[in-house]
Design a protein around this motif. Structure first.
Motif, PDB file in Angstrom:
ATOM      1  N   PRO A   1       0.800  -1.228   0.000  1.00 16.18           N
ATOM      2  CA  PRO A   1       0.000   0.000   0.000  1.00 16.18           C
ATOM      3  C   PRO A   1       0.831   1.275   0.000  1.00 16.18           C
ATOM      4  O   PRO A   1       0.416   2.279  -0.584  1.00 16.18           O
ATOM      5  N   CYS A   2       2.008   1.263   0.619  1.00 18.44           N
ATOM      6  CA  CYS A   2       2.820   2.478   0.652  1.00 18.44           C
ATOM      7  C   CYS A   2       3.365   2.805  -0.724  1.00 18.44           C
ATOM      8  O   CYS A   2       3.355   3.964  -1.158  1.00 18.44           O
TER       9      CYS A   2
ATOM     10  N   VAL B   1      -8.379   6.284   5.758  1.00 17.62           N
ATOM     11  CA  VAL B   1      -8.339   4.917   6.270  1.00 17.62           C
ATOM     12  C   VAL B   1      -8.985   4.889   7.646  1.00 17.62           C
ATOM     13  O   VAL B   1      -8.550   5.599   8.566  1.00 17.62           O
ATOM     14  N   ILE B   2     -10.032   4.087   7.780  1.00 19.78           N
ATOM     15  CA  ILE B   2     -10.708   3.897   9.069  1.00 19.78           C
ATOM     16  C   ILE B   2     -10.395   2.484   9.554  1.00 19.78           C
ATOM     17  O   ILE B   2     -10.782   1.504   8.926  1.00 19.78           O
ATOM     18  N   GLY B   3      -9.686   2.394  10.654  1.00 16.52           N
ATOM     19  CA  GLY B   3      -9.437   1.104  11.271  1.00 16.52           C
ATOM     20  C   GLY B   3     -10.531   0.811  12.290  1.00 16.52           C
ATOM     21  O   GLY B   3     -10.727   1.579  13.239  1.00 16.52           O
TER      22      GLY B   3
ATOM     23  N   THR C   1      -1.479  -0.293  11.586  1.00 15.98           N
ATOM     24  CA  THR C   1      -1.620  -0.998  10.323  1.00 15.98           C
ATOM     25  C   THR C   1      -0.838  -0.299   9.232  1.00 15.98           C
ATOM     26  O   THR C   1      -0.792   0.938   9.155  1.00 15.98           O
ATOM     27  N   VAL C   2      -0.226  -1.088   8.366  1.00 14.41           N
ATOM     28  CA  VAL C   2       0.581  -0.532   7.285  1.00 14.41           C
ATOM     29  C   VAL C   2      -0.270   0.297   6.334  1.00 14.41           C
ATOM     30  O   VAL C   2       0.246   1.152   5.615  1.00 14.41           O
ATOM     31  N   ALA C   3      -1.579   0.088   6.343  1.00 12.61           N
ATOM     32  CA  ALA C   3      -2.462   0.852   5.460  1.00 12.61           C
ATOM     33  C   ALA C   3      -2.484   2.333   5.795  1.00 12.61           C
ATOM     34  O   ALA C   3      -2.961   3.146   5.002  1.00 12.61           O
ATOM     35  N   ARG C   4      -1.949   2.713   6.940  1.00 14.05           N
ATOM     36  CA  ARG C   4      -1.937   4.125   7.322  1.00 14.05           C
ATOM     37  C   ARG C   4      -1.243   4.988   6.269  1.00 14.05           C
ATOM     38  O   ARG C   4      -1.611   6.152   6.068  1.00 14.05           O
ATOM     39  N   CYS C   5      -0.241   4.437   5.594  1.00 17.74           N
ATOM     40  CA  CYS C   5       0.497   5.241   4.635  1.00 17.74           C
ATOM     41  C   CYS C   5      -0.378   5.675   3.464  1.00 17.74           C
ATOM     42  O   CYS C   5      -0.081   6.676   2.809  1.00 17.74           O
TER      43      CYS C   5
ATOM     44  N   GLY D   1      -2.825  12.866   1.995  1.00 15.83           N
ATOM     45  CA  GLY D   1      -3.448  13.949   2.745  1.00 15.83           C
ATOM     46  C   GLY D   1      -4.757  13.583   3.399  1.00 15.83           C
ATOM     47  O   GLY D   1      -5.562  14.462   3.741  1.00 15.83           O
ATOM     48  N   GLY D   2      -4.997  12.275   3.584  1.00 16.62           N
ATOM     49  CA  GLY D   2      -6.242  11.836   4.200  1.00 16.62           C
ATOM     50  C   GLY D   2      -6.116  11.639   5.689  1.00 16.62           C
ATOM     51  O   GLY D   2      -5.077  11.899   6.302  1.00 16.62           O
ATOM     52  N   LEU D   3      -7.200  11.167   6.277  1.00 16.65           N
ATOM     53  CA  LEU D   3      -7.234  10.859   7.703  1.00 16.65           C
ATOM     54  C   LEU D   3      -6.959   9.380   7.932  1.00 16.65           C
ATOM     55  O   LEU D   3      -7.428   8.533   7.170  1.00 16.65           O
ATOM     56  N   PHE D   4      -6.232   9.072   8.985  1.00 16.14           N
ATOM     57  CA  PHE D   4      -6.136   7.709   9.501  1.00 16.14           C
ATOM     58  C   PHE D   4      -6.778   7.735  10.874  1.00 16.14           C
ATOM     59  O   PHE D   4      -6.334   8.451  11.772  1.00 16.14           O
ATOM     60  N   VAL D   5      -7.852   6.968  11.034  1.00 15.51           N
ATOM     61  CA  VAL D   5      -8.639   7.026  12.260  1.00 15.51           C
ATOM     62  C   VAL D   5      -8.827   5.619  12.813  1.00 15.51           C
ATOM     63  O   VAL D   5      -9.192   4.701  12.080  1.00 15.51           O
TER      64      VAL D   5
END
Length: 233
Positions: free
Chosen positions: A155-156, A173-175, A197-201, A207-211
């Motif tokens: 994903p990165c 990305v919503i975990g 989670t690696v999906a955070r990248c 420029g999105g949110l990781f929540v």
């Protein structure tokens, strides 16, 4: 344009996200969105922490509550990964591209979902971006997942490629009760020292949110924050 979120809802979102959540560039509702929904087998697991409800039960509750407040204002499409007749990593189901009044179709699809398979989240986000025609159109992708890539995706690397070729694409990305599995053999970008989670990248790079969310209420707020529209005035 009508505002989607009321002041009370905005306050509840602030509590759910916490003061340390990064600011994302949330576009107006003329920008189409794709919801990428995790339908992998782990969504149907019961753990000591989750109590009697599986993740899919509570995710359905959140979708039923959030989508009617979102669909009148933004065109939304749906991608589901996990269950299907193919191999555990090959079931990527583009249910529909962005449509008006998507609340009913999204709710119905998630209600009928029977979790299975693994987590090809990288390829799912890529295909959702293609559905938005991200090279020529601005768009938003919201990935709702309970964990890591488990199908060999990077994903990165993909996030960097999306950023380089997109007109204006934001990935949030919503975990949902997300767990990091350091022993997953098919997650090549996972850093053993990184506890997220690696999906955070995907979010960090675009420029999105990781929540991270743990409850139905937090998940509803996250969906409204990322798929919804900002308060105007």
């Amino acid at each position: 344009m009508k505002p989607l979120l009321k002041i009370g809802l905005l306050a509840s979102c602030a509590l759910a996200f916490g003061t340390s959540a990064p600011e994302a560039q949330i576009g107006d509702c003329s920008v189409d969105a794709m919801l990428v929904f995790d339908g992998s087998a782990s969504m149907d697991e019961i753990s000591f922490e989750s109590g009697p409800n599986t993740r899919i039960v509570e995710a359905r509750q959140a979708i039923r509550r959030a989508m009617p407040d979102i669909a009148p204002y933004r065109r939304v499409g749906l991608m589901i990964y996990g269950p299907g007749p193919n191999g555990a990593c090959q079931n990527l189901d583009l249910r529909f591209g962005p449509i008006e009044n998507a609340d009913g179709p999204v709710i119905d699809a998630v209600e009928a979902l029977r979790p299975d398979g693994l987590t090809p989240l990288t390829e799912a986000v890529r295909q959702a971006s293609e559905a938005l025609e991200y090279r020529i159109n601005a768009g938003v992708v919201v990935l709702l997942t309970d964990g890591n890539e488990t199908c060999g995706g990077r994903p990165c690397d993909m996030a960097s490629a999306l950023k380089a070729t997109a007109r204006d694409l934001t990935v949030h990305v919503i975990g949902f009760r997300a767990e990091v599995d350091f022993f997953a053999w098919n997650n090549p970008e996972q850093d053993p020292e990184n506890t997220t989670t690696v999906a955070r990248c995907l979010a960090d790079e675009t420029g999105g949110l990781f929540v991270t969310t743990e409850t139905v209420e937090e998940l509803v707020a996250a969906l409204q924050r990322t798929l919804g529209c900002p308060v105007i005035g």
